[in-house]
Design an enzyme around this catalytic site. Structure first.
Site, PDB file in Angstrom:
ATOM      1  N   GLY A   1       0.896  -0.931   0.048  1.00 32.58           N
ATOM      2  CA  GLY A   1      -0.071  -0.255   0.008  1.00 32.58           C
ATOM      3  C   GLY A   1       0.961   1.291  -0.130  1.00 32.58           C
ATOM      4  O   GLY A   1       0.313   2.425   0.216  1.00 32.58           O
TER       5      GLY A   1
ATOM      6  N   SER B   1      -3.048  -4.476  -4.543  1.00 32.77           N
ATOM      7  CA  SER B   1      -1.876  -5.028  -3.998  1.00 32.77           C
ATOM      8  C   SER B   1      -1.292  -5.920  -4.851  1.00 32.77           C
ATOM      9  O   SER B   1      -1.866  -6.733  -5.515  1.00 32.77           O
ATOM     10  CB  SER B   1      -2.078  -5.744  -2.625  1.00 32.77           C
ATOM     11  OG  SER B   1      -0.788  -6.499  -2.137  1.00 32.77           O
TER      12      SER B   1
ATOM     13  N   GLY C   1       5.692  -5.992  -0.691  1.00 34.28           N
ATOM     14  CA  GLY C   1       6.096  -5.349   0.273  1.00 34.28           C
ATOM     15  C   GLY C   1       6.006  -6.137   1.668  1.00 34.28           C
ATOM     16  O   GLY C   1       5.361  -7.185   1.667  1.00 34.28           O
TER      17      GLY C   1
END
Length: 1214
Positions: A292, A341, A565
């Protein structure tokens, strides 16, 4: 005060020889023989210069003291970085030996690596926040006197700006910006930067580098819509969660031409591109951050800028950009913290030609989250393309593939989230189809692609029913089973057997076994996951084929890494385990290039340097990768064990790894790992099943027998991995293939990725997520600070500010700048030349250091030398240009003189030959034998000349005639070409002298012809103007004719009315005369007369009745004569006006005339005057006719009362 280690009285040469002697055992690292190295004048910052509070340099034997202070302060690290509770800062005080590192993706010699690590980590130094530097204690009074700002920690963990009011022992009273006064320990205060430094674009510019100052600077910039900042060589990008007007073609040009100076993703991409072009090396842009944080959008922006540098968005550049749309649709999904995502990692390698244009690209993907296809958490979505297909598929495709709404598929409706706010899935599907067309995916392949997506969706709707007491099941033959079998190209019975039966080998026999409900569900989901994952890999392969680099590929490329991430949820499974492991490896790559290698290079080259401590995650990587007791090794071992379960795996981890500082066992099958970004608790439920990722042999056979070409291709790829054909595959072969688990595969992919990145020059972008609710303008300090700590931003800034970012070998420096040296007596070895150049240009000793093999410069110093070199080169080039011009002119004049002399000789020789020829001709003309031939030759020449002249004259006449008729240019060209051909034929018969004369005349004629053409063009323009005026005149005449026609019609109507009135009055008069003999009466003259009335209306005239007969006999002849006269005049005038109007029209059509308007106005005026006069005469005639129709007898008998009575009757009749 900062202190450095004491130095001996040895010379520089002795020190270098000692170092060389110590490195005799490592010939591979031995530097070349160099002259004596001058004593470096580089110094550490002065004591007066304010340094970070927690900055300090340990002394000899300070290792234990530093460790003790670190433990006492709870692991507080450098610059306010809070380290892990179990260890102090990692870089300065750890001795890492090569035998403890295990496997590594970096190719290096084991012995060399061990020696380097031992050398680097040997002398550890630590700092502690508990120790107050001398500078801070001495400057407290100065801060109080000047009322300078400080950072004061609050009880809630936040920092607040304030000023010190007073001090009492170890405590200080601080006045906060809110007006409150708090009492805190002096050791907990941190200096704040002056207001003039608020919002600087590079953190290096901050006077005081500490956590609250960095956080405040980023928050200030974020609140002013400045989302990009620099931290030395690292770009910090904070996700704005809104559209920013800082992108597009205008900014492309601005950053390419250096019109805008400031941190930006365009600036980073431009730096990578310039380095690739200038140095001829491969570069990479590594984008990292939490889920994000905006990594995917940042990668797309970098690709757009590189495509613009390559010339725009057409061709291969457009294909490269459209890959993002395709990969996002098939590989991105909505998560609880991010609506888009990335559930896979990708490395896009963009290849460039020698001209710097994009000539191709290749994409490498990592670890697609296959489990999301069949299992989605509440509030999340599966992959975007599944919802886009349900919303945007056209009616034809819906009927063929039996596509329903997303709410009717079990794989999609299980999360109760079918749409994303502000996202139109139907429009996204159309964009996807356009992108597939752009990357040249065939229509047939697109249909097969969507067909298999429909298969995946319908597999989720396949249901089972229990058939016996042992919970064995069989598939229900409903719409889902029939649709799947039809789209796959297999029979319903074969599909049922694969989903509900297994074949077990018992000796030489095969036994069919029915599956339970759970086993059948797992088999169904495994088939769906395999189809989707294989489809994703096939799509990437097709894109790579379309983007394949052409023959212009030079080997230079820019790689853009966009990978998932760091993730930490309430329940973390195998996917988060692999994702966080990948982020650990990327963090190590970051540390290695910006922290480790930097400082290792300083120390290996023997420059004065104080090491900067940072958080090293090598221990966590060893926990994952070490064999045989690493997390991945134990996971594979338990996955291959037949009776292994998730619980046994959790127990094995606790048993073997409980002594590792980065591992912590838990209850109920959980364990936690202390990552660089924080501690994450993993739930082992489903770990083994996901790691095995089983696909039964029956499913492979089914796919290979289907009529779908893609399914056959997927099955053949699996069989190729097995190394055996479909007919000879055994069950043991399948087991051997399945032993290659997901974790092992992912580790191999990650190692290849690291090796590729190691071969490039990296450029780092750290994406920061400002808040967890994805709202613009909201800045959560704790969340941002945690991300800054994780990525080691402050350590990078410290190294960049105190280090030497520019380095160049002595050989390269002397070759590049040696020509600037004015003193030629200097020794010609590279080191001496380098030092002499630096001394000549007065480079301050604090701005550089001389190493054994390289020169190290602080920021901006090499730029000064480059500017000087550029000016000198420009001056040299200017002198060279003048000299070359002079030499070229001299050579030209010399050649010109020689050519003139040569031409004179040739012309003389030609003249003598012509004279001899004429002499012989004259002599022959007096010879009787040749007299006839001599007389014949002039006649032939004369005929040739006359023929040529006739051709030219005819051509000129035709040219002039065609010009008058507005002939086209191509006809002139053909005539001119024909004349040239005739001229060439004539030239063959004409002597050179006559030909020259004719050519001169032709040139003159062509010049005249050009003038005529210009005159013709001018005349043509005048004709067009005249045509335009004629059109205007024609329109005016038509309007006038219409007006005249209307007026004539009006007059004719008036005349007809007069005639009718006359006939009526004649009849009435006749009756009156008949009645007057018996009953006389008085009548007013207002009934028929249109003239003036009697002057005195109250006294009517009494007419005499002496001549009644005369009046009656005179009326018909007189009135008829007047009316005929008016009618005749009307006809004559009408004919005259028509004739005049037609004459004017003919005059205008025959040619433009300036008097046409005047004639038209005069004719109109005459018509108006005649019309008025004619109306007057018409009225007078009516009056006369009326008077002639009244007899004297009638006038003598009128009475006034009779007149009134007659008026009443007339009004009544009307």
């Amino acid at each position: 005060m900062l202190s450095v280690s004491p130095t001996t009285g040895k010379s520089s040469l002795e020190e270098m020889l000692d170092n060389l002697r110590q490195r005799d055992e490592k010939p591979k690292d031995m530097p070349p023989a160099l002259p004596s190295r001058p004593v470096s004048k580089a110094r550490l910052p002065r004591s007066r210069r304010a340094l970070p509070v927690s900055f300090g340099v340990g002394k000899e034997g300070g290792d234990e003291e530093g460790k003790r202070k670190c433990d006492e302060s709870g692991g507080e690290g450098v610059l306010g970085f809070r380290g892990r509770s179990s260890s102090c800062s990692s870089f300065g005080n750890k001795r890492v030996r090569c035998d403890q590192l295990g496997e590594s993706p970096y190719v290096c010699d084991v012995d060399t690596a061990g020696e380097v690590a031992e050398k680097v980590y040997d002398s550890g130094e630590s700092t502690s926040k508990g120790t107050v530097p001398v500078e801070w204690e001495d400057n407290i009074g100065y801060f109080i006197k000047k009322k300078l700002r400080v950072w004061c920690p609050l009880r809630n963990g936040q920092w607040e700006l304030g000023s010190i009011k007073s001090t009492s022992g170890e405590e200080s009273h601080v006045l906060l910006s809110t007006g409150n006064v708090v009492k805190v320990l002096t050791t907990e205060l941190l200096p704040a930067n002056p207001e003039i430094l608020e919002g600087v674009d590079d953190l290096i510019q901050l006077s005081y580098l500490n956590e609250p100052s960095v956080l405040h600077n980023l928050q200030y910039r974020y609140s002013h819509n400045m989302i990009y900042s620099k931290a030395g060589p690292v770009l910090i990008a904070i996700n704005p969660f809104k559209d920013m007007q800082i992108y597009g073609n205008h900014y492309f040009t601005a950053y390419r031409q250096n019109l805008v100076v400031g941190p930006h993703v365009y600036a980073t991409a431009d730096a990578a591109y310039n380095e690739m072009v200038r140095d001829g090396v491969n570069t990479s842009i590594i984008i990292s951050g939490e889920s994000g944080a905006g990594k995917t959008e940042t990668a797309k922006l970098a690709m757009q800028y590189l495509a613009h540098l390559s010339g725009g968005t057409g061709g291969v550049e457009s294909e490269v950009l459209q890959t993002s749309c395709i990969l996002e649709a098939f590989g991105n999904a909505k998560m609880s913290r991010n609506d888009n995502s990335s559930r896979f990692g990708k490395l896009i390698e963009i290849h460039f030609s020698t001209a710097g244009k994009i000539c191709g690209a290749s994409i490498q993907t990592f670890l697609l989250e296959k489990s999301r296809v069949v299992q989605v958490a509440n509030g999340e979505r599966s992959y975007h393309v599944l919802y886009q297909l349900c919303s945007g598929a056209p009616s034809s495709l819906r009927g063929t593939l039996n596509i329903k709404a997303a709410s009717q598929y079990n794989y999609l409706n299980q999360s109760n989230c079918l749409a994303i706010d502000g996202v139109d899935d139907a429009r996204k599907f159309n964009n996807l189809k356009d992108a597939l067309d752009t990357v040249q995916i065939r229509k047939e392949d697109q249909e097969s692609l969507f067909s298999l997506l429909s298969v995946v969706l319908w597999l989720g709707n396949v249901s089972f029913q229990v058939v016996d007491d042992e919970n064995h099941v069989e598939a229900v033959v409903d719409e889902a089973v029939r649709t799947v079998s039809r789209l796959m190209g297999c029979s319903v019975q074969d599909l049922k057997l694969v989903l509900c039966m297994r074949k077990l080998q018992a000796g030489k026999d095969n036994i069919a076994k029915s599956l339970t409900l759970q086993q059948a569900t797992v088999a169904r989901d495994a088939l769906a996951k395999f189809i989707y994952a294989s489809l994703f890999d096939w799509l990437v392969e097709q894109i790579n084929k379309s983007l394949g680099a052409s023959k212009r590929r030079t080997g230079r490329s820019i790689s853009i890494l966009d990978i998932y991430g760091f993730e930490s949820f309430q329940k973390n499974s195998s996917e988060q385990f692999c994702i966080n492991y990948a982020n650990e490896r990327l963090q190590q790559h970051f540390n290695r290039h910006l922290l480790k290698l930097e400082q290792e290079d300083y120390e290996a080259d023997g420059i004065d340097w104080t090491k900067v401590n940072f958080e090293d995650n090598q221990e966590c990587l060893d926990l994952f990768e070490k064999k045989p007791l690493g997390l991945l090794s134990l996971l594979d071992e338990e996955s291959n064990f037949p009776k292994g379960t998730d619980s046994t795996f959790a127990n094995k981890l606790t048993q073997h790894l409980e002594h590792n500082s980065c591992f912590k066992g838990g209850r109920d099958g959980t364990f936690s790992v202390r990552h660089f970004a924080g501690e994450v608790v993993y739930d082992t439920e489903g770990f083994l099943e996901k790691n095995r990722d089983p696909l039964p042999l029956e499913s492979i056979h089914l796919l290979s027998s289907c009529s779908s070409p893609l399914l056959k291709l997927f099955a053949s790829n699996v069989l190729h991995q097995l190394g055996k054909s479909d007919a000879t595959v055994s069950q043991s072969g399948v087991n051997d293939w399945q032993k290659l688990c997901v974790g092992t595969k992912f580790k191999g992919q990650l190692y290849k990725l690291m090796q590729r990145l190691e071969s490039t020059s990296p450029h780092f972008i750290r994406c920061i997520k400002p808040n967890s609710i994805q709202l613009p303008g909201k800045f959560e300090k704790d969340l941002v600070l945690q991300q800054l700590r994780c990525c080691g931003v402050l350590e990078v800034v410290r190294i960049a500010r105190s280090g030497y970012p520019t380095r160049i070998t002595h050989q390269e420096f002397s070759q590049r700048y040696g020509f600037l040296l004015s003193d030629k007596t200097v020794s010609q070895d590279p080191l001496s030349i380098s030092v002499a150049v630096l001394q000549q240009f007065n480079v301050l000793p604090e701005m550089y250091q001389v190493g054994y093999t390289k020169l190290y410069f602080r920021t901006g110093q090499i730029g000064t030398l480059e500017n000087t070199r550029k000016r000198v080169l420009q001056a040299v080039i200017g002198v060279q240009s003048f000299f070359r011009g002079y030499r070229a002119r001299s050579q030209f004049y010399e050649l010109k003189a020689k050519a003139t002399a040569l031409q004179a000789v040739v012309r003389g020789e030609n003249a003598r030959k012509d004279y001899d020829s004429l002499s012989r001709t004259y002599a022959d003309s007096h010879n009787p034998k040749h007299k006839q031939s001599a007389l014949k030759m002039p006649d032939e020449k004369q005929k040739a000349v006359i023929q040529l002249q006739s051709v030219i004259r005819g051509w000129l006449v035709r040219r002039q005639f065609d010009g008058s008729q507005n002939s086209e240019v191509d006809e002139n060209f053909e005539d001119r070409q024909e004349s040239k051909n005739r001229e060439q034929e004539a030239n063959e018969k004409v002597s050179p002298s006559l030909l020259l004369e004719l050519q001169r005349r032709i040139v003159k004629a062509e010049a005249t012809l050009g003038q005529k053409e210009e005159e013709n063009a001018a005349l043509w323009q005048q004709i067009q103007q005249y045509d335009k005026k004629w059109s205007e005149y024609d329109a005016k005449m038509r309007s006038m004719e219409e007006m005249w026609r209307q007026q004539v019609t009006s007059l004719q109507a008036s005349l007809a009315a007069a005639k009718k009135s006359l006939a009526t009055e004649t009849t009435l008069d006749h009756h009156r005369r008949l009645d007057s003999s018996t009953t006389p009466y008085y009548e007013s003259d207002d009934n028929t007369s249109t003239g003036r009335r009697t002057p005195d209306r109250t006294t009517p005239l009494k007419l005499s009745d002496n001549t009644p007969g005369a009046s009656v006999g005179r009326e018909p002849n007189g009135s008829s004569h007047l009316v005929n006269h008016l009618a005749k005049e009307f006809e004559q005038r009408t004919q005259a006006f028509d004739k005049d109007a037609k004459a004017i029209v003919v005059e205008v059509r025959s040619g433009p005339s300036t008097s046409a308007d005047e004639e038209l106005r005069r004719l109109k005026h005459r018509f108006e005057v005649w019309k008025k006069e004619y109306k007057v005469r018409l009225r007078e005639t009516k009056v006369i006719i009326h008077k002639l129709g009244v007899s004297d007898f009638e006038w003598s008998r009128r009475r006034w009362w009779g007149k009134l009575k007659h008026r009443r009757n007339a009004l009544t009749e009307c």
